[in-house]
Enzyme design. Structure first.
Site, PDB file in Angstrom:
ATOM      1  N   GLU A   1       0.715  -1.067   0.229  1.00  0.00           N
ATOM      2  CA  GLU A   1       0.064   0.078   0.163  1.00  0.00           C
ATOM      3  C   GLU A   1       0.777   1.321   0.190  1.00  0.00           C
ATOM      4  O   GLU A   1       0.244   2.251  -0.540  1.00  0.00           O
ATOM      5  CB  GLU A   1      -0.848   0.114   1.242  1.00  0.00           C
ATOM      6  CG  GLU A   1      -2.182  -0.941   0.906  1.00  0.00           C
ATOM      7  CD  GLU A   1      -1.661  -2.402   1.754  1.00  0.00           C
ATOM      8  OE1 GLU A   1      -2.561  -3.169   1.899  1.00  0.00           O
ATOM      9  OE2 GLU A   1      -0.664  -2.625   1.989  1.00  0.00           O
TER      10      GLU A   1
ATOM     11  N   PHE B   1     -12.018  -7.180  13.374  1.00  0.00           N
ATOM     12  CA  PHE B   1     -10.925  -7.454  12.607  1.00  0.00           C
ATOM     13  C   PHE B   1     -10.523  -6.544  11.658  1.00  0.00           C
ATOM     14  O   PHE B   1     -11.272  -5.883  10.895  1.00  0.00           O
ATOM     15  CB  PHE B   1     -11.315  -8.802  12.078  1.00  0.00           C
ATOM     16  CG  PHE B   1     -10.132  -9.301  11.011  1.00  0.00           C
ATOM     17  CD1 PHE B   1      -9.065  -9.879  11.640  1.00  0.00           C
ATOM     18  CD2 PHE B   1     -10.518  -9.293   9.623  1.00  0.00           C
ATOM     19  CE1 PHE B   1      -8.086 -10.235  10.635  1.00  0.00           C
ATOM     20  CE2 PHE B   1      -9.354  -9.946   8.686  1.00  0.00           C
ATOM     21  CZ  PHE B   1      -8.329 -10.215   9.292  1.00  0.00           C
ATOM     22  N   GLN B   2      -9.153  -5.937  11.536  1.00  0.00           N
ATOM     23  CA  GLN B   2      -8.660  -5.281  10.576  1.00  0.00           C
ATOM     24  C   GLN B   2      -9.175  -3.814  10.842  1.00  0.00           C
ATOM     25  O   GLN B   2      -9.347  -2.768   9.906  1.00  0.00           O
ATOM     26  CB  GLN B   2      -8.733  -5.555   9.134  1.00  0.00           C
ATOM     27  CG  GLN B   2      -7.573  -6.759   8.773  1.00  0.00           C
ATOM     28  CD  GLN B   2      -7.574  -7.016   7.481  1.00  0.00           C
ATOM     29  OE1 GLN B   2      -8.523  -6.515   6.543  1.00  0.00           O
ATOM     30  NE2 GLN B   2      -6.279  -7.495   7.085  1.00  0.00           N
TER      31      GLN B   2
ATOM     32  N   MET C   1      24.427   8.491   2.354  1.00  0.00           N
ATOM     33  CA  MET C   1      24.414   9.764   3.304  1.00  0.00           C
ATOM     34  C   MET C   1      24.467   9.577   4.588  1.00  0.00           C
ATOM     35  O   MET C   1      25.336  10.409   5.235  1.00  0.00           O
ATOM     36  CB  MET C   1      23.089  10.329   2.733  1.00  0.00           C
ATOM     37  CG  MET C   1      23.154  11.756   3.332  1.00  0.00           C
ATOM     38  SD  MET C   1      24.060  12.907   2.338  1.00  0.00           S
ATOM     39  CE  MET C   1      23.128  13.179   0.740  1.00  0.00           C
TER      40      MET C   1
ATOM     41  N   LYS D   1     -17.786  -0.569   5.256  1.00  0.00           N
ATOM     42  CA  LYS D   1     -18.142  -1.338   4.390  1.00  0.00           C
ATOM     43  C   LYS D   1     -19.664  -1.479   4.053  1.00  0.00           C
ATOM     44  O   LYS D   1     -20.236  -1.492   3.268  1.00  0.00           O
ATOM     45  CB  LYS D   1     -17.913  -2.913   4.981  1.00  0.00           C
ATOM     46  CG  LYS D   1     -18.023  -4.007   3.963  1.00  0.00           C
ATOM     47  CD  LYS D   1     -17.176  -5.296   4.030  1.00  0.00           C
ATOM     48  CE  LYS D   1     -17.419  -6.303   2.986  1.00  0.00           C
ATOM     49  NZ  LYS D   1     -16.648  -7.475   3.340  1.00  0.00           N
TER      50      LYS D   1
END
Length: 583
Positions: free
Chosen positions: A52, A114-115, A481, A164
């Site tokens: 993502e 959940f999630q 760096m 949802k």
């Protein structure tokens, strides 16, 4: 006009109405209704990334290279939290993106489902604005508002969190044409302030234009007006990392990039000028160095569409709030109407001073016949791709600065890099977004091996969609760096600045069905670069470079502009303890 449809269908319809052609995403349970609607249409192309974070960076690359908003779609919980780095990156660099996140059903919010994650709370500090939509009837107008907010005023990222059950439910769809927003940022600058700035320009003996990404964000007209103003006044111009390309590198008034790894002549001009005109930049700490020693004898003007940016870091004599293109047009009109006056004698002497600084040749380095110097690799990349339809992305580190120093940009929107946040892993997925936006262009990601490994999984995306992006990896087997700072500022204590386990990049590319090239001999470099350019598909180019090369010039942290480490530059300055020149 309103129509009845499900929330999921509203999402897709609103994206179509907003002119979206491509979205980057990764499916999950909380966004499956939207993905089902994506499956049932052919107008919007979905690009399946492998992470993502990469979806958001790809949307950034798409947005930065086109001037259009980028769109990403991720699921709830870890999908949303993985997007946070990209959102913060876009906020720091003012990139307009819309990220749609799934959420658990409204009746489960707050139950540790959940999630489930508090996406609105998590993303509030790293977005321009965000919304949790709990009613399907409000979904379409929220999406239209999100596009308006993301692209108006100072651009930035927005998040729409969609439960949802809202996606499944039916509601009334409101067309884009009927959307009216209360958010209307000021575009026109104050005429009195513009007049004051014109009078300052007329009397300045040592003026300089200091430009930033805001010029590019304002659109093509802003860059054209900037070029007209610079060429008409004869004032020197420099730019931040994010502003490269707004004024052409071949222009006779161009001083190069300024800042921590900017050119000597640009930094010295900023320090010694008597009038600094900031156009679309934010006085970032990588530009200003030590605040109390920053351009101490200059009057300062600041043009920016974001009122909060003016006087936030550096106090200015004139602040003009407005869109860069609008303000530059009015500025030009007033300056012309007053006779195009400048202090020609003072300006001539100013250019004489700048010419002396240019003699330092601050980008000079000692080449090698045995190993490839990273500066040389980027120089050859510039020479062999110059004049092509070319877009450059970068990761973050030494290679990023070398790319900014040695690659020349003649036009805006050709240079995509992570400026404010300095996000390692940005360049590869950003190059995916750029290539999707410009399928026939040569898109090259200049990378370091450590930064590139952070999102190397996007080789799967490149392979799946046959995107001919070129990954030009300057491989020094170090966190370059970090190692440089440890050498120069931390007593050569190299704590965790290298990896003892790197992949064979050629075999890694081949495992995905992608062409891999390795080059370690300077004599073979040109042929290898041409092989990369001419290959019709994606390429991973492993360029083995000098392991301990430092990136100069460099303003040490906390130092003013006129105290720079200059490396191999031709100067009579004092040689520092590390072999660098301190001026």
């Amino acid at each position: 006009m309103t129509r009845e449809m499900t929330g999921a269908k509203m999402v897709v319809q609103a994206l179509k109405d907003q002119g979206v052609e491509v979205i980057f995403g990764y499916p999950g349970g909380a966004v499956l209704p939207i993905y089902d609607e994506i499956f049932l249409q052919n107008d919007i192309r979905h690009i399946l990334v492998r992470h993502e974070q990469a979806a958001v960076h790809a949307a950034e690359g798409y947005a930065r290279s086109t001037g259009k908003p980028g769109v990403a779609l991720v699921t709830s919980g870890p999908g949303a939290t993985n997007a946070v780095t990209g959102l913060t990156d876009a906020l720091m660099d003012s990139i307009p993106i819309i990220v749609l996140t799934g959420q658990v059903p409204t009746f489960m919010i707050g139950t540790d489902a959940f999630q489930e994650a508090d996406t609105i709370g998590i993303t509030r500090p790293c977005t321009k604005h965000n919304w949790l939509v709990k009613e399907t009837d409000k979904l379409s107008q929220t999406i239209h508002e999100a596009f308006h907010v993301a692209t108006s005023g100072r651009p930035g990222p927005v998040v729409i969190d969609i439960p949802k059950d809202v996606q499944f439910a039916t509601g009334r769809y409101a067309d884009r044409a009927h959307h009216v927003s209360r958010y209307q940022p000021r575009k026109k600058g104050d005429p009195d302030a513009i007049m004051v700035l014109v009078k300052m320009m007329e009397t300045a003996k040592k003026p300089i234009f200091y430009t930033g990404g805001g010029v590019i964000n304002s659109g093509p007209a802003a860059s054209e007006l900037l070029r007209e103003l610079v060429d008409a006044t004869g004032f020197p111009i420099t730019s931040t990392l994010m502003g490269l390309g707004a004024y052409p590198a071949s222009g006779k008034h161009w001083l190069g990039m300024l800042g921590m790894h900017g050119l000597y002549e640009a930094n010295m001009s900023m320090h010694d000028c008597d009038l600094m005109i900031n156009i679309g930049a934010r006085f970032d700490d990588r530009i200003t160095g030590r605040i109390d020693a920053f351009s101490p004898r200059s009057r300062k003007a600041h043009i920016d569409i974001d009122p909060s940016s003016i006087n936030k870091v550096i106090r200015v004599d004139v602040g003009i709030v407005g869109d860069v293109a609008h303000v530059l047009q009015d500025l030009l009109d007033v300056w012309k109407s007053r006779g195009r006056v400048t202090d020609r004698k003072g300006l001539s002497g100013w250019w004489d001073e700048i010419a002396e600084w240019k003699k330092i040749d601050c980008l000079k380095f000692k080449n090698s016949g045995k190993t490839i110097k990273p500066q040389h690799a980027v120089q050859r990349l510039e020479a062999l791709t110059k004049g092509r339809d070319r877009y450059i992305t970068t990761e973050v580190g030494q290679h990023q600065m070398w790319a900014a120093q040695y690659l020349n940009f003649e036009d805006p929107n050709r240079w995509m890099t992570s400026g404010g946040l300095g996000t390692m892993g940005y360049g590869f997925p950003a190059s995916v977004g750029v290539q999707l936006a410009h399928p026939d262009a040569l898109v090259i990601n200049v990378a370091g091996e450590a930064s590139w490994l952070m999102n190397m999984q996007e080789l799967g995306t490149v392979a799946q969609y046959r995107l001919p992006v070129k990954q030009f990896i300057l491989n020094n087997e170090r966190l370059g760096m970090v190692r440089q700072w440890q050498e120069l500022l931390h007593g050569e204590r190299y704590s965790q600045s290298w990896s003892e386990a790197l992949p064979d990049f050629v075999k890694l590319a081949e495992a995905f069905g992608i062409k891999g090239i390795i080059c370690k001999d300077p004599a073979d470099l040109d042929d290898a670069i041409m092989e990369m350019i001419n290959h019709p598909g994606p390429v991973v180019f492993d360029c083995l470079v000098e392991k301990h090369e430092n990136c100069f010039p460099m303003i040490p942290s906390g130092k003013p502009h006129n105290e720079m480490l200059l490396g191999e530059a031709d100067t009579q300055g004092v040689i520092g303890s590390q072999g660098a020149v301190l001026v």
